[in-house]
Structures are given as structure tokens and as C-alpha cells.
Design a protein around this motif. Structure first.
Motif, PDB file in Angstrom:
ATOM      1  N   UNK A  81       0.826  -1.224  -0.020  1.00 32.39           N
ATOM      2  CA  UNK A  81       0.040   0.117  -0.106  1.00 32.39           C
ATOM      3  C   UNK A  81       0.953   1.324   0.026  1.00 32.39           C
ATOM      4  N   UNK A  82       1.080   1.876  -1.333  1.00 34.42           N
ATOM      5  CA  UNK A  82       1.924   2.899  -1.153  1.00 34.42           C
ATOM      6  C   UNK A  82       1.298   4.021  -2.394  1.00 34.42           C
ATOM      7  N   UNK A  83       1.765   5.097  -2.479  1.00 30.45           N
ATOM      8  CA  UNK A  83       1.315   6.107  -3.372  1.00 30.45           C
ATOM      9  C   UNK A  83       1.632   5.620  -4.961  1.00 30.45           C
ATOM     10  N   UNK A  84       2.518   4.609  -5.039  1.00 29.46           N
ATOM     11  CA  UNK A  84       2.901   4.254  -6.383  1.00 29.46           C
ATOM     12  C   UNK A  84       1.869   3.459  -6.948  1.00 29.46           C
ATOM     13  N   UNK A  85       1.086   3.134  -6.154  1.00 34.51           N
ATOM     14  CA  UNK A  85      -0.407   2.273  -6.855  1.00 34.51           C
ATOM     15  C   UNK A  85      -1.172   3.425  -7.786  1.00 34.51           C
ATOM     16  N   UNK A  86      -0.708   4.640  -7.448  1.00 33.26           N
ATOM     17  CA  UNK A  86      -1.484   5.540  -8.445  1.00 33.26           C
ATOM     18  C   UNK A  86      -1.034   5.731  -9.776  1.00 33.26           C
TER      19      UNK A  86
ATOM     20  N   UNK B 112      11.818  12.563 -12.857  1.00 35.11           N
ATOM     21  CA  UNK B 112      11.801  11.120 -13.530  1.00 35.11           C
ATOM     22  C   UNK B 112      10.468  10.962 -14.522  1.00 35.11           C
ATOM     23  N   UNK B 113       9.248  11.717 -14.103  1.00 39.09           N
ATOM     24  CA  UNK B 113       8.032  11.707 -14.836  1.00 39.09           C
ATOM     25  C   UNK B 113       8.417  12.420 -16.224  1.00 39.09           C
ATOM     26  N   UNK B 114       8.897  13.772 -16.161  1.00 34.54           N
ATOM     27  CA  UNK B 114       9.229  14.548 -17.197  1.00 34.54           C
ATOM     28  C   UNK B 114      10.145  13.851 -18.266  1.00 34.54           C
ATOM     29  N   UNK B 115      11.160  12.991 -17.768  1.00 33.89           N
ATOM     30  CA  UNK B 115      11.841  12.404 -18.606  1.00 33.89           C
ATOM     31  C   UNK B 115      11.240  11.550 -19.765  1.00 33.89           C
ATOM     32  N   UNK B 116      10.229  10.848 -19.079  1.00 33.45           N
ATOM     33  CA  UNK B 116       9.503   9.755 -19.974  1.00 33.45           C
ATOM     34  C   UNK B 116       8.631  10.437 -20.961  1.00 33.45           C
TER      35      UNK B 116
ATOM     36  N   UNK C 266       5.569   7.280 -17.324  1.00 28.04           N
ATOM     37  CA  UNK C 266       6.742   7.284 -16.160  1.00 28.04           C
ATOM     38  C   UNK C 266       6.714   6.218 -15.415  1.00 28.04           C
ATOM     39  N   UNK C 267       7.769   5.793 -14.738  1.00 28.76           N
ATOM     40  CA  UNK C 267       8.005   4.556 -14.123  1.00 28.76           C
ATOM     41  C   UNK C 267       7.228   4.520 -12.602  1.00 28.76           C
ATOM     42  N   UNK C 268       7.320   3.352 -12.236  1.00 28.34           N
ATOM     43  CA  UNK C 268       6.528   3.019 -10.951  1.00 28.34           C
ATOM     44  C   UNK C 268       7.242   3.906  -9.824  1.00 28.34           C
ATOM     45  N   UNK C 269       8.507   3.956 -10.046  1.00 26.00           N
ATOM     46  CA  UNK C 269       9.442   4.469  -8.980  1.00 26.00           C
ATOM     47  C   UNK C 269       9.085   6.004  -8.701  1.00 26.00           C
ATOM     48  N   UNK C 270       8.426   6.811  -9.895  1.00 26.83           N
ATOM     49  CA  UNK C 270       8.139   8.084  -9.857  1.00 26.83           C
ATOM     50  C   UNK C 270       7.245   8.295  -8.736  1.00 26.83           C
ATOM     51  N   UNK C 271       6.492   7.674  -8.298  1.00 30.65           N
ATOM     52  CA  UNK C 271       5.544   7.973  -7.046  1.00 30.65           C
ATOM     53  C   UNK C 271       5.961   6.954  -5.876  1.00 30.65           C
TER      54      UNK C 271
END
Lengths: 335, 455
Positions: free
Chosen positions: A309-314, B56-60, B72-77
Motif C-alpha cells: 500500500x503505497x502512493x505508487x499504486x496511483x 523522472x516523470x518529465x524524462x519519460x 513514467x515509471x512506478x518509482x516516480x511515485x
């Protein structure tokens, strides 16, 4: 004019729900009291023990249980957050976005594992792996694939046998299917190869796990990919015609979550319901059947496959990301 | 001496309070500065993560067939996950059109290129920290500006700040407490030479007017110099007045003796009773004056010798026997017995002339105030300390001002008609003090006065 307004107001709830619920049941308490309205993606039979338990302790309450697909739940709830007290869904990403967007009430009294809750508003209460379900008869006499790679090989070796007889979620319709697909894609390229193979075999697309399992049991499907393991396990108790495989390369596991609507007028009762639900699911002694799998309380680090459960799910709920992903998925699956 | 000193404030308190006050101000300043600095660093931490996310979002972002894609990659958020589960919002704009994300995030449309802008904004009643950056994408025939904003609530930052505040607060309090202890210590150390000087001045004998010799800090040098010069002048003037008195007494005594012998001679020659009476009165007055002059001399001598005491072995019994022998003629005039009891030999370290002087004054007193046909007992002991006790059978000391009697020219109020200068007990007391002893006056239960001279 005023009467018309009042009339409109009275009929409003009816106007809001011209919707076709998958299921709608009212669990009556012993006395006619207030009603908790629960919007859920979980089949009623799986959730009934939790409601029964709650009504046993709080007989002055009734529970109205409404079942819809995860995507429908998200849309319906966003439109009318005041009409529901509790939202239960297996689509963690949609649930997390609801909380992130401020739809959930903070339940500060609930003490839950840090990894199993988000913002003290979203609470996980089950851990359910995505499984591969195979028709037992079809695989008689040959090795049963244990990983996605082995499944790809098995499908490639006998394309004629499997043509039109493989199935998976239609990620465009199902929130949970989309969550499983995106998490699989995130973990490994194998997912895309599997989808291409399944696309070549004219994969059947489903909205829900239950139908997929039934079709595998009857032989209409031979392989179903990304089926809810918990439903399959429950059905297997009565039906031995299929096998459940938890892919050993990376078993994607989702946690079913619940939240209380910020617009609820019954915050305390709703919080109590969530608390009881967590307690019920944490108690491994419960013999209710069918039941949802309990939350595995071993530390999260030990099981990296559980979607956290983390914001990356968005991320994959992003409009552009979703558009790109669906396009790719359709290129692979629909040929 | 002046017992009442005009006291206003305390150096120690003032110093301590100044130091503690300074420490308190420093602690508060420390708290504010460190907390502010820590808050800034914590904010920078969040800003840099937001910036990384935006980048990282802008780069994609790419243009594909004239359409913007931002995969954008999962890591961005994912990188925005915090312990407090902060909410995350983002918005992706193509020129001024929202491509994706949260429409309610503030967008100003003319953000600078190649530079990330950080600001604190409000998103639906929530304070968020936001980072925005933009980049131009160039297609076949188009140029388009893509700008990305990522915002995050500050719950975790608040938790961090609260923790920092608590820690810095504790640190500040500890610093303050330590400073308070150090203030007390520093004050005590600073005040110590002053106390030492006070102690050394207080401990001095009553006649000691020598300059202060022990070293003092430079700040006190002037005070001590003044004190020394004051004492020097005092010593000189005291010495001068003592000398003057001795000189005066001496000058008076000699002519008095001449006058007395003339008066005695005349007394033999006159027959008329009234003339004889007058002459006798004259002789008595001369005796009184002569005695007073003698005692003044004694006193001056005592003072001088006490200042320069020479200690030799003296046998008190021997001194007493000699005195008794000398005073017996006077005692016999009043039929008084002088009786010495006690030990045969009591040796002390002292000045025999001074001792003789002091003890003679005591026996003189006893003789003067004793009724006729009585006994004066003199008792000498060496245990527990060398003591001479002289007791008469007179009317004793007046009860109410017995302590005053040892001061100069003070006489009891029950001795009308007895010649005396009021110096006898003073001399004895000075002698006792010079030998490190005491003089104690008390009355015997059965009547009579006792003087105890102990060393």
C-alpha cells in the motif's frame, strides 16, 4: 414547487440506483434499527460470516450489502460518497486513490500493522494470491506447469488443444484484473510473452474470477490466468475438477481493503465494523465456510510479492499510463 | 564597631543571575536557530525527492505521432512513500491543457524551463509542498511545452519537525541546566578570594592592624591597598594615642609623688583637726590619681607587650607567691588573708611581666572590694587547662552588666566610695587574650566575686 422538491429529495436514492447490482442483500438485525450500507466487490457468500459476526455483537444494526465490480464501485462511490458507509474492494489501487483523493474517514482508534494500512484510513484484511487454474483432465498424464514460463511452454506445445480455451481478466473492465496485470508487467517481461501466447490462442476475456473458475471446472476453459486463488480454493472444496497453481516465480498477492466513507453519518458504527472485520480475519480459528483467507501477519519484507500500500499504486491509474498499458495489452491479447 | 552595614544587592546573586539569564537567552536562540536550520534541511529533503519525482516523470514524456505519451515509471511515485503515508498529487500539462492527474493542483502555465520550482500550495484545504518543472518536446512540425507538477502533503515532515523540536528542546534544556550549574560554580570561584579576604580580616586579633599579606586578584588589589593604608593609619594613630597616654600618665605620676610626700610631711606638722582632715582628703585624692596614672601606664604597657608577645616558661605559682608577698602589707591593713591553694607548679608559655600585671590587677580588685577580716582564695590548677581562680567575700559583681565590666573605664554600679579607674579588669582581660586565654566573671552562690583566668 416545494412539494416537488421534497418529493425529488425522497425519491433521490431510488434515482441514484437504477444500477444493476451483482447482488444486493439486507442482513436484518433482531430489531429495526439503523442500517450500515456496504459497497463491496466481494461475493456475498464470502463476506456473510463477517456480517453475521457483526450482527451477533450489534443486534440493533442491520447491514445492506451491495456487490459490484471494482471499477463500478469506484465510479458509483465517487459520484455519491454520502450514500455509502463502507467500501470494500479487492482493487487496492482504486481504493488507495479514493483515500488519496480524500474520500475516506480517518479511523484513529484502529491499531493495525503499518504495512497493512494506509493513512489510518485504508485497512487490509486479507492476503489473496493470483492463481493459475487448470482443468485437471486436460493436464492428466503430463507435468503441471509451476511457473509462467512453464505455462508458456505448455501452451506453445499444444496450440490446437488450447485454442479458444484459455482465459484471463479483461483488464479494461475489471479493476482487480488491471491491478494484477500491471503488477505482473511491473515484475517481469514474462507477462507480456504469456499475453502474446494467450492472444495467439484466442484468449477468452472475463469480468470476474467466479465465472472463469466455473468454466475451467466444466472444461469450457483449460487454463485461466490470474484468478483469485481464494475463490478457487473455496470452490475446490466441492469441485475437484481443477488444479490451483500459485506461480512459483512470483506469486502476485493482493490485499483486500476496506475504508469508511468520509460522508458517512455513522462513523462510530462503521469504525466498529472495520475493527471487527479485521479481528475476524486475524483469527485463524474461525471455521466459517466459505471464508476469505486471513491476512498473513508475517512481516512484509519476507513476502515481496505482496502488493504494498503505497502512493505508487496511483501510477497505473494515470490516464496516460492506462492508455498506453491498455493499448499494449490489446496489441498482445486481441489479435 | 559599626554593626549595621548598608547592604544593597549581592554580587554573587547578580553574577549568578546574569550568567543564568545569558544562558537562558543562548538556549532559546540555540533552539530557534537549530530548529529553523533542521526544518530547512527537512524541507530540502522533501523538495529534492519531489524534484526527483518530477524529473523522472518529465524524462519519460515523448511525442509519438504528434501525441504526447508519458510512460513514467512506478518509482516516480513509489519514492514518495513516507512513514506517515503522505498523500500524493500530480498534474501533467501539455501547454495549458491538463493531460493527466489532478486538475485542482495550481498551474501557472509559464513555469521556467530547466529549473524546478518549489512552492507550498493549497490543494483542497490541504497544505502541500509542490515541485514543478517543464520541458519542450519537439516533433515533426510542432513544439510543445510539457510541465509536470508533483505535490505531497507534509504529515511526515510535521512528525519529523516535532521530533526535531523535541530533541532540540531537550538539548537546549540540557545546555541551560549545565550552564546554570557552571554559573554557580563560576560565581563561587569568583567570590572565593573576597570570602578569603573577609575571613582573614575577621579572624584577626583585636589589636592586629598589620597589612594584608596574602595574594589577592588584581581586581581586589586596590581595595586591599586602601584597606592596608587605612589600617596603617589607624595603627599609627592608636599607637600615638597610647604613647600619649603613657607619657601623660608618667608625667603626672612623678609630680604627684612629690605632692604626696609634701602633704604627708605637712600632716605631721599641723595640729588642727580640720586641717588634718583636709590634708588626709588631699592625700587620698592624690593616691587615687596616682593609682589611675599607674593603671593607665599598666594598660599602655599591656597593649604594647601584647602586640609583641615574648613567650617564655613561666611558673604561675611562683608569680602568685611573689605577688601575694608584695601585697600582704596592704592586705594586713584590712585584716584580709590571701590564701593560695592548688598545685605546686603550673608552667605556661607567656610573658611574665604581663602575667604579673594582669594578676596583680585582679588581686588588687579583690582587696579593694573585700570587706575587712575576710579571706581571698587564690586557686591554681593545670587541668584541664592552666587556670587561676581568684575569689573574694565581697558583694560580688552587679548581675546585670557583668559583660560590660571588662571594657575600658567601666565600673560596676555597686561600688560607691571605692577608688578605681575601671581599667583593672580591662588589663587582666587584655593579658588573657594576648595569651590566647579567657577571663570569666561570676559570682559565688554564697556571696563574693570570682574571676577565672584560664589559658
Amino acid at each position: 414547487m416545494r412539494y416537488l422538491f421534497v418529493l425529488t429529495l425522497c425519491l433521490w436514492p431510488l434515482a441514484v440506483w437504477p444500477q444493476d447490482w451483482e447482488d444486493r442483500q439486507v442482513f436484518k438485525g433482531t430489531s429495526d434499527g439503523q442500517t450500515l450500507r456496504i459497497l463491496s466487490s466481494t461475493d456475498t457468500s464470502y463476506f456473510a460470516p463477517i456480517i453475521d459476526q457483526y450482527l451477533k455483537e450489534h443486534p440493533d444494526w442491520s447491514v445492506e450489502y451491495l456487490v459490484a465490480t471494482t471499477a463500478a464501485i469506484d465510479q458509483t462511490f465517487r459520484k455519491n460518497p454520502d450514500q455509502f458507509d463502507i467500501v470494500i474492494s479487492s482493487a487496492m489501487d482504486l481504493q488507495l486513490k479514493l483515500v488519496n483523493d480524500g474520500f475516506a474517514l480517518e479511523l484513529s482508534e484502529i491499531d493495525h500493522h503499518d504495512w497493512a494500512q494506509w493513512r489510518q484510513r485504508l485497512f487490509a484484511f486479507t492476503a489473496e494470491p493470483a492463481a493459475i487454474v487448470l482443468n485437471s483432465a486436460a493436464f492428466e498424464g503430463q507435468a503441471i506447469p509451476q511457473t509462467r514460463q512453464e505455462l508458456i511452454q505448455a501452451l506453445r506445445q499444444q496450440p490446437d488443444k488450447f485454442h479458444g480455451k484459455v482465459g484471463t481478466y479483461d483488464v479494461r473492465q475489471s479493476g482487480l484484473g488491471y491491478l494484477f496485470a500491471t503488477q505482473d508487467a511491473r515484475m517481469s517481461e514474462t507477462y507480456w510473452r504469456l499475453m502474446e501466447v494467450m492472444g495467439n490462442l484466442n484468449a477468452q476475456l472475463y469480468c470476474c474470477s467466479g465465472e472463469m473458475i466455473d468454466d475451467v471446472a466444466t472444461g469450457k476453459l483449460l487454463v485461466a490466468y490470474n484468478v483469485l486463488g481464494s475463490y478457487a480454493a473455496a470452490k475446490q472444496e466441492a469441485d475437484q475438477r481443477f488444479e490451483i497453481i500459485l506461480p512459483s516465480d512470483f506469486p502476485t498477492t493482493m490485499m483486500r481493503t476496506g475504508l469508511v466513507s468520509k460522508g458517512t453519518g455513522q462513523g462510530e458504527a462503521s469504525e466498529e465494523f472495520i475493527r471487527q472485520m479485521i479481528a475476524f480475519q486475524s483469527n485463524a480459528e474461525n471455521e466459517a465456510s466459505p471464508r476469505l483467507p486471513p491476512l498473513d501477519i508475517s512481516p512484509l519484507g519476507a513476502r515481496p510479492s505482496v502488493i504494498s500500500l503505497e502512493p505508487a499504486l496511483l501510477t497505473y491509474l494515470d490516464r496516460l499510463k492506462r492508455r498506453t498499458f491498455i493499448k499494449e495489452w490489446m496489441n498482445a491479447v486481441i489479435q | 564597631m559599626a554593626d549595621i552595614v548598608n547592604v544593597s544587592g549581592s554580587l554573587r546573586n547578580r553574577l549568578t543571575l546574569t550568567l543564568i539569564g545569558g544562558a537562558a537567552v543562548l538556549a532559546v536562540v540555540l533552539f530557534i536557530v537549530v530548529r529553523g536550520y533542521a526544518a530547512q534541511i527537512a524541507q530540502q529533503g522533501q523538495d529534492s525527492i519531489l524534484e526527483a519525482s518530477v524529473t523522472s516523470i518529465l524524462d519519460t514524456a515523448i511525442l509519438r505521432d504528434g501525441q504526447v505519451e508519458v510512460d513514467f515509471p512506478y518509482a516516480s511515485l513509489s519514492m514518495l512513500g513516507t512513514d506517515s503515508d503522505d498523500r500524493v498529487f500530480y498534474a501533467i500539462y501539455q501547454d495549458d491543457t491538463l493531460l493527466s492527474g489532478y486538475k485542482a493542483l495550481p498551474h501557472d502555465g509559464k513555469s521556467l524551463q530547466n529549473q524546478t520550482v518549489h512552492k507550498t500550495a493549497t490543494y483542497v484545504e490541504t497544505h502541500v509542498r509542490m515541485a514543478t518543472a517543464s520541458r519542450i518536446l519537439v516533433g515533426a512540425n510542432t513544439r510543445t511545452l510539457i510541465s509536470v507538477s508533483v505535490a505531497q502533503t507534509q504529515d511526515a515532515l510535521q512528525v519529523t519537525l516535532a521530533r526535531i523540536s523535541r530533541n532540540v528542546g531537550l538539548f537546549g534544556a540540557g545546555f541551560f541546566l549545565l550552564s546554570v550549574l557552571l554559573s554557580f560554580w563560576a560565581t563561587a570561584t569568583t567570590i572565593r578570594p573576597l570570602k578569603r579576604l573577609t575571613g582573614s580580616v575577621t579572624k584577626r586579633g583585636p589589636k592586629d592592624l598589620s597589612p594584608v599579606a596574602s595574594p589577592v586578584p588584581v581586581e581586589m588589589a586596590q581595595l586591599v591597598t586602601s584597606l592596608n593604608s587605612l589600617m596603617g593609619r589607624l595603627d599609627t594613630s592608636l599607637r600615638q594615642s597610647e604613647d600619649f597616654i603613657a607619657e601623660a600618665a608618667h608625667r603626672v605620676r612623678t609630680p604627684l609623688a612629690t605632692v604626696r610626700s609634701h602633704a604627708e610631711a605637712t600632716l605631721q606638722r599641723v595640729d588642727r583637726d580640720e586641717n588634718r582632715q583636709a590634708l588626709r582628703s588631699m592625700i587620698r585624692a592624690i593616691d587615687e590619681s596616682s593609682r589611675a596614672a599607674g593603671q593607665l601606664l599598666d594598660h599602655a604597657m599591656t597593649t604594647f607587650r601584647a602586640d609583641h608577645l615574648e613567650r617564655v616558661d613561666v611558673d604561675l605559682v611562683e608569680v602568685l607567691q611573689e605577688l601575694v608577698l608584695r601585697l600582704t602589707p596592704f592586705a594586713e591593713m584590712k585584716d584580709i588573708d590571701l590564701v593560695i591553694t592548688g598545685e605546686d607548679q603550673v608552667i605556661i608559655q607567656g610573658d611574665s611581666i604581663l602575667l604579673q600585671n594582669g594578676i596583680r590587677n585582679l588581686i588588687d580588685n579583690a582587696l579593694k572590694y573585700s570587706p575587712a577580716e575576710s579571706e581571698i582564695s587564690i586557686r591554681v590548677t593545670s587541668q584541664p587547662k592552666p587556670t587561676i581562680e581568684i575569689c573574694d567575700q565581697g558583694q560580688g559583681f552587679p548581675e546585670k552588666d557583668m559583660d560590660q565590666l571588662v571594657s575600658r573605664f567601666s565600673r560596676g554600679d555597686n561600688i560607691k566610695g571605692i577608688i578605681g579607674s575601671g581599667l583593672g579588669l580591662t588589663i587582666a582581660n587584655d593579658v588573657a587574650l594576648a595569651h590566647g586565654g579567657t577571663l570569666t566573671l561570676n559570682n559565688r552562690p554564697g556571696g563574693g566575686a570570682c574571676v577565672t583566668f584560664s589559658f
